[in-house]
Scaffold this motif. Sequence first.
Motif, PDB file in Angstrom:
ATOM      1  N   ASN A  77     137.704 -35.628  -2.626  1.00  0.00           N
ATOM      2  CA  ASN A  77     136.535 -36.618  -2.537  1.00  0.00           C
ATOM      3  C   ASN A  77     135.335 -36.186  -1.717  1.00  0.00           C
ATOM      4  N   THR A  78     135.111 -34.984  -2.112  1.00  0.00           N
ATOM      5  CA  THR A  78     134.101 -34.207  -1.567  1.00  0.00           C
ATOM      6  C   THR A  78     133.102 -33.522  -2.349  1.00  0.00           C
ATOM      7  N   VAL A  79     131.761 -33.300  -2.173  1.00  0.00           N
ATOM      8  CA  VAL A  79     130.933 -32.829  -2.647  1.00  0.00           C
ATOM      9  C   VAL A  79     130.313 -31.625  -1.699  1.00  0.00           C
ATOM     10  N   TYR A  80     129.837 -30.458  -2.269  1.00  0.00           N
ATOM     11  CA  TYR A  80     129.434 -29.450  -1.420  1.00  0.00           C
ATOM     12  C   TYR A  80     127.901 -29.166  -1.848  1.00  0.00           C
ATOM     13  N   LEU A  81     127.214 -28.370  -0.863  1.00  0.00           N
ATOM     14  CA  LEU A  81     125.942 -27.758  -1.242  1.00  0.00           C
ATOM     15  C   LEU A  81     125.995 -26.432  -0.511  1.00  0.00           C
ATOM     16  N   GLN A  82     125.975 -25.376  -1.109  1.00  0.00           N
ATOM     17  CA  GLN A  82     126.100 -24.026  -0.665  1.00  0.00           C
ATOM     18  C   GLN A  82     124.883 -23.815  -0.640  1.00  0.00           C
ATOM     19  N   MET A  83     123.866 -23.439   0.622  1.00  0.00           N
ATOM     20  CA  MET A  83     122.643 -22.688   0.623  1.00  0.00           C
ATOM     21  C   MET A  83     122.436 -21.534   1.164  1.00  0.00           C
ATOM     22  N   ASN A  84     121.800 -20.584   0.393  1.00  0.00           N
ATOM     23  CA  ASN A  84     121.685 -19.174   0.660  1.00  0.00           C
ATOM     24  C   ASN A  84     120.244 -18.796   0.533  1.00  0.00           C
ATOM     25  N   SER A  85     120.061 -17.701   1.046  1.00  0.00           N
ATOM     26  CA  SER A  85     118.723 -17.125   1.299  1.00  0.00           C
ATOM     27  C   SER A  85     117.744 -18.114   1.820  1.00  0.00           C
ATOM     28  N   LEU A  86     118.134 -18.947   2.972  1.00  0.00           N
ATOM     29  CA  LEU A  86     117.146 -20.128   3.321  1.00  0.00           C
ATOM     30  C   LEU A  86     115.974 -19.767   3.904  1.00  0.00           C
ATOM     31  N   LYS A  87     114.929 -20.566   3.596  1.00  0.00           N
ATOM     32  CA  LYS A  87     113.754 -20.537   3.944  1.00  0.00           C
ATOM     33  C   LYS A  87     113.140 -21.619   4.958  1.00  0.00           C
ATOM     34  N   PRO A  88     112.142 -21.244   5.550  1.00  0.00           N
ATOM     35  CA  PRO A  88     111.634 -22.391   6.598  1.00  0.00           C
ATOM     36  C   PRO A  88     111.277 -23.635   5.923  1.00  0.00           C
ATOM     37  N   GLU A  89     110.860 -23.693   4.739  1.00  0.00           N
ATOM     38  CA  GLU A  89     110.450 -24.729   3.988  1.00  0.00           C
ATOM     39  C   GLU A  89     111.573 -25.629   3.493  1.00  0.00           C
ATOM     40  N   ASP A  90     112.773 -25.246   3.778  1.00  0.00           N
ATOM     41  CA  ASP A  90     114.043 -25.979   3.577  1.00  0.00           C
ATOM     42  C   ASP A  90     114.503 -26.691   4.439  1.00  0.00           C
ATOM     43  N   THR A  91     113.787 -26.765   5.794  1.00  0.00           N
ATOM     44  CA  THR A  91     114.001 -27.645   6.871  1.00  0.00           C
ATOM     45  C   THR A  91     113.695 -29.124   6.384  1.00  0.00           C
ATOM     46  N   ALA A  92     114.853 -29.770   6.554  1.00  0.00           N
ATOM     47  CA  ALA A  92     114.796 -31.108   6.051  1.00  0.00           C
ATOM     48  C   ALA A  92     116.126 -31.956   6.551  1.00  0.00           C
ATOM     49  N   VAL A  93     116.189 -33.269   6.485  1.00  0.00           N
ATOM     50  CA  VAL A  93     117.456 -33.988   6.566  1.00  0.00           C
ATOM     51  C   VAL A  93     117.878 -34.275   5.067  1.00  0.00           C
ATOM     52  N   TYR A  94     119.355 -33.433   4.854  1.00  0.00           N
ATOM     53  CA  TYR A  94     119.894 -33.624   3.342  1.00  0.00           C
ATOM     54  C   TYR A  94     120.700 -34.663   3.443  1.00  0.00           C
ATOM     55  N   TYR A  95     120.769 -35.401   2.153  1.00  0.00           N
ATOM     56  CA  TYR A  95     121.538 -36.679   1.990  1.00  0.00           C
ATOM     57  C   TYR A  95     122.227 -36.336   0.459  1.00  0.00           C
ATOM     58  N   CYS A  96     123.512 -36.847   0.439  1.00  0.00           N
ATOM     59  CA  CYS A  96     124.149 -36.973  -0.861  1.00  0.00           C
ATOM     60  C   CYS A  96     124.095 -38.274  -1.324  1.00  0.00           C
ATOM     61  N   ASN A  97     124.322 -38.421  -2.522  1.00  0.00           N
ATOM     62  CA  ASN A  97     124.298 -39.962  -2.969  1.00  0.00           C
ATOM     63  C   ASN A  97     124.764 -40.010  -4.650  1.00  0.00           C
ATOM     64  N   VAL A  98     125.325 -41.045  -4.942  1.00  0.00           N
ATOM     65  CA  VAL A  98     125.754 -41.486  -6.224  1.00  0.00           C
ATOM     66  C   VAL A  98     124.392 -41.312  -7.144  1.00  0.00           C
ATOM     67  N   LEU A  99     124.628 -40.645  -8.394  1.00  0.00           N
ATOM     68  CA  LEU A  99     123.402 -40.852  -9.362  1.00  0.00           C
ATOM     69  C   LEU A  99     123.705 -41.785 -10.453  1.00  0.00           C
ATOM     70  N   ARG A 100     122.933 -42.942 -10.501  1.00  0.00           N
ATOM     71  CA  ARG A 100     122.894 -43.789 -11.478  1.00  0.00           C
ATOM     72  C   ARG A 100     122.504 -43.289 -12.826  1.00  0.00           C
ATOM     73  N   ASN A 101     121.713 -42.478 -13.004  1.00  0.00           N
ATOM     74  CA  ASN A 101     121.313 -41.749 -14.213  1.00  0.00           C
ATOM     75  C   ASN A 101     121.218 -40.184 -13.949  1.00  0.00           C
ATOM     76  N   TRP A 102     121.585 -39.424 -15.106  1.00  0.00           N
ATOM     77  CA  TRP A 102     121.538 -37.961 -15.016  1.00  0.00           C
ATOM     78  C   TRP A 102     119.879 -37.498 -15.127  1.00  0.00           C
ATOM     79  N   PRO A 103     119.237 -36.669 -14.416  1.00  0.00           N
ATOM     80  CA  PRO A 103     120.105 -35.909 -13.406  1.00  0.00           C
ATOM     81  C   PRO A 103     119.553 -36.205 -11.944  1.00  0.00           C
ATOM     82  N   ARG A 104     118.583 -37.155 -11.723  1.00  0.00           N
ATOM     83  CA  ARG A 104     117.958 -37.356 -10.476  1.00  0.00           C
ATOM     84  C   ARG A 104     117.968 -38.693  -9.827  1.00  0.00           C
ATOM     85  N   THR A 105     118.498 -39.714 -10.638  1.00  0.00           N
ATOM     86  CA  THR A 105     118.396 -41.147 -10.109  1.00  0.00           C
ATOM     87  C   THR A 105     119.434 -41.781  -9.025  1.00  0.00           C
TER      88      THR A 105
END
Length: 120
Positions: A77-105
């Motif tokens: 019951n787990t989803v992952y996000l592997q992040m490589n080659s990170l940049k300063p502009e990737d700085t943020a609070v990251y959230y996961c969520n259920v999607l009601r519609n494909w691919p970004r709702t």
Amino acid sequence: QVQLVESGGGLVQAGGSLRLSCAASGRTFSSEIMGWFRQAPGKEREFVAAINRSGSVRYYPDSVQGRFTISRDNAKNTVYLQMNSLKPEDTAVYYCNVLRNWPRTPSDTWGQGTLVTVSS
């Protein structure tokens, strides 16, 4: 109904890597499309990645394509996000969520997120 708890954020130097985890509770996880989003200071929330129910199809915006990989383990019951080659502009609070519609709702219910800080 699925409840979500994000973890794995932290401080990393530019060019480094982090793996975020999203632990889900509830009996319907394997039936849900899942996604990752992020919100940087002073900016609106943006879409990061999506994955279908079986994990066979993934979708990313150009900003992270080739650097980030979303995956899921339905047995855990787990989803992952592997992040490589990170940049300063990737700085943020990251959230996961259920999607009601494909691919970004996303669903209307959000967790607390996990903070990723990339230093230059």
